[in-house]
Design an enzyme around this catalytic site. Structure first.
Site, PDB file in Angstrom:
ATOM      1  N   LYS A  36       0.844  -1.204   0.000  1.00 49.34           N
ATOM      2  CA  LYS A  36       0.000   0.000   0.000  1.00 49.34           C
ATOM      3  C   LYS A  36       0.876   1.249   0.000  1.00 49.34           C
ATOM      4  O   LYS A  36       2.083   1.169   0.284  1.00 49.34           O
ATOM      5  CB  LYS A  36      -0.883  -0.010   1.251  1.00 49.34           C
ATOM      6  CG  LYS A  36      -0.081  -0.035   2.550  1.00 49.34           C
ATOM      7  CD  LYS A  36      -0.965  -0.251   3.774  1.00 49.34           C
ATOM      8  CE  LYS A  36      -0.127  -0.360   5.036  1.00 49.34           C
ATOM      9  NZ  LYS A  36      -0.941  -0.651   6.231  1.00 49.34           N
ATOM     10  N   ARG A 133     -10.011   0.487  15.363  1.00 48.68           N
ATOM     11  CA  ARG A 133     -10.015   1.146  14.061  1.00 48.68           C
ATOM     12  C   ARG A 133     -11.067   0.444  13.209  1.00 48.68           C
ATOM     13  O   ARG A 133     -12.252   0.525  13.528  1.00 48.68           O
ATOM     14  CB  ARG A 133      -8.597   1.041  13.465  1.00 48.68           C
ATOM     15  CG  ARG A 133      -7.988   2.355  13.099  1.00 48.68           C
ATOM     16  CD  ARG A 133      -6.497   2.240  12.818  1.00 48.68           C
ATOM     17  NE  ARG A 133      -6.155   1.211  11.837  1.00 48.68           N
ATOM     18  CZ  ARG A 133      -4.933   1.018  11.351  1.00 48.68           C
ATOM     19  NH1 ARG A 133      -3.942   1.791  11.741  1.00 48.68           N
ATOM     20  NH2 ARG A 133      -4.691   0.080  10.473  1.00 48.68           N
ATOM     21  N   TYR A 266      14.723  29.840   8.021  1.00 44.17           N
ATOM     22  CA  TYR A 266      13.568  30.622   8.472  1.00 44.17           C
ATOM     23  C   TYR A 266      13.414  30.588   9.989  1.00 44.17           C
ATOM     24  O   TYR A 266      13.554  29.541  10.619  1.00 44.17           O
ATOM     25  CB  TYR A 266      12.294  30.071   7.844  1.00 44.17           C
ATOM     26  CG  TYR A 266      12.236  30.228   6.343  1.00 44.17           C
ATOM     27  CD1 TYR A 266      12.436  31.469   5.736  1.00 44.17           C
ATOM     28  CD2 TYR A 266      11.970  29.131   5.539  1.00 44.17           C
ATOM     29  CE1 TYR A 266      12.371  31.600   4.357  1.00 44.17           C
ATOM     30  CE2 TYR A 266      11.890  29.255   4.159  1.00 44.17           C
ATOM     31  CZ  TYR A 266      12.095  30.492   3.566  1.00 44.17           C
ATOM     32  OH  TYR A 266      12.022  30.614   2.219  1.00 44.17           O
ATOM     33  N   MET A 313      11.187  24.267   2.150  1.00 44.42           N
ATOM     34  CA  MET A 313      10.465  23.476   1.154  1.00 44.42           C
ATOM     35  C   MET A 313      11.406  22.665   0.260  1.00 44.42           C
ATOM     36  O   MET A 313      11.125  21.522  -0.089  1.00 44.42           O
ATOM     37  CB  MET A 313       9.599  24.395   0.289  1.00 44.42           C
ATOM     38  CG  MET A 313       8.684  23.625  -0.661  1.00 44.42           C
ATOM     39  SD  MET A 313       7.660  24.697  -1.675  1.00 44.42           S
ATOM     40  CE  MET A 313       6.551  25.409  -0.477  1.00 44.42           C
TER      41      MET A 313
HETATM   42  C1  LIG Z   1      -0.169  -1.597   6.916  1.00 36.95           C
HETATM   43  C2  LIG Z   1      -0.801  -2.825   7.468  1.00 36.95           C
HETATM   44  C3  LIG Z   1      -0.014  -3.951   7.760  1.00 36.95           C
HETATM   45  C4  LIG Z   1       1.509  -3.948   7.726  1.00 36.95           C
HETATM   46  O1  LIG Z   1       1.994  -3.369   8.925  1.00 36.95           O
HETATM   47  P1  LIG Z   1       3.564  -3.259   9.221  1.00 36.95           P
HETATM   48  O2  LIG Z   1       3.625  -2.779  10.631  1.00 36.95           O
HETATM   49  O3  LIG Z   1       4.133  -2.276   8.254  1.00 36.95           O
HETATM   50  O4  LIG Z   1       4.128  -4.623   9.065  1.00 36.95           O
HETATM   51  C5  LIG Z   1      -0.678  -5.118   8.144  1.00 36.95           C
HETATM   52  N1  LIG Z   1      -2.033  -5.156   8.237  1.00 36.95           N
HETATM   53  C6  LIG Z   1      -2.807  -4.072   8.002  1.00 36.95           C
HETATM   54  C7  LIG Z   1      -4.275  -4.169   8.149  1.00 36.95           C
HETATM   55  C8  LIG Z   1      -2.216  -2.867   7.623  1.00 36.95           C
HETATM   56  O5  LIG Z   1      -2.985  -1.789   7.418  1.00 36.95           O
END
Ligand SMILES: *Cc1c(COP(=O)(O)O)cnc(C)c1O
Length: 376
Positions: A36, A133, A266, A313
């Site tokens: 992702k 979550r 800055y 930046m």
């Molecule tokens: C991003 C994610 C992972 C991977 O987590 P890491 O800590 O990077 O290994 C696993 N499961 C879900 C649902 C995630 O959103």
């Protein structure tokens, strides 16, 4: 190799190596590599191909759009997408044989899309065992499982997996992980009572994969470890047998001598105490270098120097010291490669974690992929 002025060098062989290392830790459990967020900043396709080459069984993404991108580029491996909205294109996902996480409301639109397509959707039911979550609460879980069993009996969905996500696995001593695992086992038992017994029970993220064998179940979902980084505050990636896969580099854009009292950047939040030389590093917050990073390291000519003053930046400044031999054009490594600087050091300097540092390296920084297997 002539490199661009700024580059994130992505070592595909390191990604493959890391997947192989994690696969050995968790055998016989399968490995889902999380790709992702553009492969945590490393490039979606680069990460996906390297992870599969390294032995990943599955790929994981948050959004269906990310999964469709993998399919559009010919990647046929199993893919799970787990975060949806009412605008999600479930029909496109089903047609592309993308597995879908479902925590509650998604089940109806998924089943509806499957009904229209006359093709069952592959679903992984998610239970919230404590993270708060996504995922059905333990209270709502029996009802979700009952609905899923109903759709499964009608041939609209096939429940391929049951999963949950860990909250504190990066702190292996915390008891909440045990509580989450207990709740997960309870959720599995409830599903079984409803005749829902999928092959893939999956729980572990990178920290749980590396520290909790009792969380491996049938598959682990690993992200940060795939990219060579440690999820633990007190461990480095290399100490876990992992190779950081991103090297962020550029060259020194300017060097100049300044008198004592010279303010830097800055807000003039930093003033040098003695006459010194300042080196200008042409990477800034537009490139993903956190504006608030204070005293973060870079490597030039084999020596570490620290950022001074605010990151702007496009650039930041390092104090080179009065006797420095650093020249304009010298290579600067911000982290990774042979520098020995870990992204986590930038994370610490910016009040964040290595995950955020690598993931947010900006689109203005070209990714230069090395050691990739040829795409068939
Ligand atoms: C991003 C994610 C992972 C991977 O987590 P890491 O800590 O990077 O290994 C696993 N499961 C879900 C649902 C995630 O959103």
């Amino acid at each position: 190799m002539k490199l661009p002025e700024r580059a994130a060098i992505i070592d595909a062989a390191a990604i493959a190596h890391n997947v192989g290392t994690i696969a050995e830790y968790v055998r016989p459990a399968k490995v889902l590599a999380a790709v992702k967020a553009d492969g945590y900043g490393h490039g979606l396709l680069t990460a996906a191909r390297a992870a599969l080459h390294g032995g990943a069984d599955w790929l994981g993404v948050a959004h269906i759009a990310e999964a469709l991108q993998l399919r559009a580029h010919g990647i046929e491996a199993p893919v799970l997408a787990w975060l949806h909205t009412h605008e999600a294109d479930f029909a496109a996902a089903i047609e592309a044989h993308i597995d879908l996480g479902a925590s509650g409301w998604e089940l109806e639109p998924i089943a509806e899309a499957a009904n229209t397509l006359h093709e069952p959707a592959r679903v992984h039911l998610k239970v919230d065992t404590g993270l708060g979550r996504n995922g059905a609460t333990m209270t709502d879980w029996p009802e979700l499982v009952r609905r899923a069993a109903g759709y499964q009996n009608r041939g609209l969905i096939s429940v391929e997996g049951i999963f949950t996500h860990m909250a504190v696995a990066d702190e292996p001593d915390r008891r909440e992980t045990d509580e989450q695992l207990d709740a997960f086992r309870q959720a599995l038992a409830i599903a079984e009572e409803h005749g829902v017994v999928p092959d893939l029970r999956h729980v572990a993220n990178t920290p749980a994969a590396l520290s909790r064998p009792d969380a491996h179940f049938d598959m682990v979902r690993v992200g940060v470890g795939v990219y060579g980084h440690s999820p633990f505050a007190d461990r480095s990636g290399p100490s876990l047998g992992l190779k950081p896969a991103m090297e962020l580099r550029t060259t020194v854009a300017n060097v100049k001598s300044v008198p004592a009292g010279q303010g830097i950047s800055y807000g003039l939040t930093h003033r040098v105490e003695a006459p010194t030389k300042l080196g200008l590093i042409p990477l800034g917050y537009a490139d993903g270098i956190p504006r608030i990073a204070v005293g973060a390291p870079v490597l030039i000519r084999g020596r570490r120097y620290c950022s001074a003053g605010r990151v702007a930046m496009d650039q930041f400044v390092v104090d080179l010291g009065a006797d420095s031999d650093v020249q304009v054009g010298d290579e600067v490594v911000v982290f990774g490669g042979e520098s020995g600087i870990e992204a986590s050091e930038w994370g610490t300097a910016a009040g964040t974690i290595n995950y955020e540092i690598v993931t947010r390296i900006g689109a203005r920084v070209p990714r230069v992929v090395i050691n990739a297997e040829p795409v068939p």
